[in-house]
Write a protein that holds these residues in place. Structure first.
Motif, PDB file in Angstrom:
ATOM      1  N   PHE A 115      -8.591  -2.605  -1.166  1.00 44.69           N
ATOM      2  CA  PHE A 115      -7.322  -1.881  -1.181  1.00 44.69           C
ATOM      3  C   PHE A 115      -6.389  -2.430  -0.113  1.00 44.69           C
ATOM      4  O   PHE A 115      -5.168  -2.528  -0.320  1.00 44.69           O
ATOM      5  CB  PHE A 115      -7.570  -0.389  -0.960  1.00 44.69           C
ATOM      6  N   LEU A 132       0.304   2.504  -6.542  1.00 42.41           N
ATOM      7  CA  LEU A 132      -0.767   2.174  -5.606  1.00 42.41           C
ATOM      8  C   LEU A 132      -1.077   3.382  -4.717  1.00 42.41           C
ATOM      9  O   LEU A 132      -2.245   3.682  -4.428  1.00 42.41           O
ATOM     10  CB  LEU A 132      -0.343   0.973  -4.755  1.00 42.41           C
ATOM     11  N   VAL A 175      -4.702  -5.565  -1.416  1.00 35.15           N
ATOM     12  CA  VAL A 175      -3.668  -5.235  -2.404  1.00 35.15           C
ATOM     13  C   VAL A 175      -2.453  -4.616  -1.721  1.00 35.15           C
ATOM     14  O   VAL A 175      -1.302  -4.947  -2.046  1.00 35.15           O
ATOM     15  CB  VAL A 175      -4.240  -4.285  -3.478  1.00 35.15           C
ATOM     16  N   LEU A 176      -2.699  -3.718  -0.764  1.00 37.33           N
ATOM     17  CA  LEU A 176      -1.594  -3.072  -0.055  1.00 37.33           C
ATOM     18  C   LEU A 176      -0.774  -4.091   0.720  1.00 37.33           C
ATOM     19  O   LEU A 176       0.464  -4.028   0.736  1.00 37.33           O
ATOM     20  CB  LEU A 176      -2.134  -1.989   0.886  1.00 37.33           C
ATOM     21  N   ALA A 208      -1.411   5.916   0.672  1.00 35.56           N
ATOM     22  CA  ALA A 208      -1.753   4.490   0.610  1.00 35.56           C
ATOM     23  C   ALA A 208      -2.083   3.957   2.001  1.00 35.56           C
ATOM     24  O   ALA A 208      -3.051   3.199   2.182  1.00 35.56           O
ATOM     25  CB  ALA A 208      -0.601   3.705   0.001  1.00 35.56           C
TER      26      ALA A 208
END
Length: 516
Positions: free
Chosen positions: A362, A292, A365-366, A346
């Motif tokens: 993002f 990621l 997802v993070l 990230a």
């Protein structure tokens, strides 16, 4: 796009949720909760990993600052564990009279403060957003894999919970401060401050302190420093090169004159490959969540091919890859040079990663990855709380904390030599002032390391004649035997031994009465 424009550019308009005071409060709360766990861990100071050799190092230095000898065995050899950091800890111990383990608790406090401030300072050079350092800390601790592991210099929550008092934690924090200072030095167009020769000389000394304190971490942040230099604004090379040369000369001189061990002899160190091979086994399990961050690095690379995190990552990737190709498993210790820039990228991608919708996706997802990382590393709780106070879902795969031989100190004296075939005892006894025949940790500065291991195995091997066992006890001036009853060696009723006490962990302490 130049490194200056990429590094100093105003951040993209933050996501609405990151403008929210509630979310910032939540992030601060999460970091504070982890900090509270760190405090509990420091109080318990779990006996695991390399705790024994670091405790022994402080013990030797506090007893003899100038000629401490080997930390683990009774031998007048040098050791790379005698770093400027451990010398400072020994001076602190002598000045305060604190117990060695209380000194290590203080070391953990200082190390974590240096680490937290170093991360904050370096991340501030990459983004001015108030959430950036908080997200960076969470990513550094949680964005790892589905299999927790413990290695010095690796910042996973489980690893750091065991390693907070180690020199690697202090060195990692120092490394982030070095990157921040180097970045600031290259942003000043004048010749003052850190951009002066004196400022660069200070950076050279800081680099040497980092290299001497934890060599693998020093290599990792040397790659990071190269990334900063590649991304530096376009100042004339002839103005910067002499200052960098001066910094390098100062740093190399400091490495050369360090009196406790020969730093450059480490370049020829052998016997380190086998113990590091696990770092190359199943990397998808150890670093499952790191891709990621690699995706975030790709975004940064599209914007700026000289991005400092990208260069840092690529240097680490080449080195780790070379280790895999050449079977030089010790190069796996540079894996943080691959992982940390990806983790930082990230964190920053959510705040300044391009289109608003992509950043929002993002971020979701993070958040899921961080939650997964926290669950995977839930075993870190066993370092701060008793196992019987935790649910079985937490303790099922928990790391086993060693039983210490502290009870033996009631009968033994500082510097006494122990014969023990128990690896745990060999690693912990020197932390309480004793020596062992066999070193509990690999030590290429110890010329008879293999012979000591062979002699220990021979003493406990079935069928070894009594006379040979007595000769081995005499050879190393052994005063105590610490073993489990079924381990072998001289039988309990042998006239050369006197049983002193059975320990709470099942091991028995015997005094050697006559090895003649």
């Amino acid at each position: 796009m130049t490194g200056e424009s990429a590094t100093l550019r105003a951040p993209a308009r933050p996501l609405g949720l990151f403008e929210s005071g509630r979310l910032l409060t939540a992030l601060r709360g999460a970091v504070l909760l982890l900090a509270a766990g760190a405090v509990l861990m420091i109080v318990r100071l779990p006996w695991i990993g390399d705790m024994g050799v670091h405790a022994a190092t402080v013990e030797r230095l506090r007893h003899d600052l100038f000629h401490p000898g080997n930390p683990m065995v009774d031998s007048p050899t040098d050791s790379p564990y005698y770093s400027p950091w451990t010398v400072c800890l020994a001076l602190f111990a002598k000045a305060t009279g604190l117990d060695t383990f209380d000194v290590l608790r203080c070391a953990a406090v200082v190390g974590l403060i240096v680490l937290a401030t170093g991360v904050r300072r370096f991340v501030r050079t990459l983004s001015p957003h108030p959430a950036a350092p908080l997200l960076a800390v969470l990513c550094l601790l949680l964005l790892w894999g589905v299999r927790p592991f413990i290695w010095s210099g690796f910042l996973g929550l489980t690893s750091l919970s065991a390693n907070a008092s180690y020199p690697s934690t202090f060195a990692t924090g120092l490394g982030f401060h070095l990157l921040a200072l180097l970045t600031q030095a290259h942003r000043r167009p004048d010749g003052t401050g850190l951009s002066s020769y004196a400022g660069y000389a200070g950076l050279g000394l800081l680099w040497a302190l980092l290299m001497l304190s934890h060599q693998f971490t020093g290599v990792v942040f040397t790659f990071g420093a190269l990334g900063v230099l590649v991304a530096a604004p376009g100042r004339p090379a002839r103005a910067v090169a002499p200052r960098l040369a001066a910094a390098l000369a100062v740093g190399l001189t400091a490495l050369a004159v360090w009196p406790y061990y020969s730093f450059f002899a480490l370049l020829g160190a052998g016997g380190l490959e086998e113990i590091h091979q696990p770092l190359y086994r199943a990397p998808w399990a150890l670093f499952t969540l790191v891709p990621l961050g690699v995706l975030a690095l790709a975004v940064r690379f599209r914007r700026d091919r000289r991005d400092p995190l990208v260069v840092w990552f690529l240097l680490g990737l080449v080195t780790v890859g070379a280790g895999a190709v050449l079977d030089k498993w010790s190069l796996g210790r540079t894996e943080p040079a691959v992982v940390m820039p990806a983790q930082l990228a990230a964190a920053l991608c959510v705040l300044d990663g391009g289109a608003r919708r992509l950043r929002a996706a993002f971020a979701v997802v993070l958040a899921g990855a961080l939650a997964a990382g926290l669950w995977v590393q839930r075993d870190a709780l066993t370092f701060v709380m008793r196992a019987d106070a935790l649910p079985k879902a937490v303790t099922r795969d928990a790391w086993k904390v060693w039983q210490t031989p502290a009870w033996t100190t009631r009968y033994t004296a500082y510097g006494d030599v122990f014969m023990t075939g128990d690896l745990g005892a060999a690693r912990t006894l020197p932390g309480y002032g004793g020596y062992t025949v066999e070193a509990g940790y690999p030590d290429f500065f110890l010329p008879d390391e293999k012979q000591r291991a062979a002699d220990t195995a021979r003493y406990f091997a079935p069928g070894t004649p009594r006379a040979e066992r007595l000769a081995l006890l005499r050879k190393y001036d052994v005063k105590w035997v610490l073993q489990r009853p079924s381990r072998g060696g001289l039988p309990a009723g042998d006239p050369a031994l006197r049983e002193v006490r059975k320990g709470p962990d099942g091991r028995v302490l015997y005094e050697v009465l006559d090895a003649g």
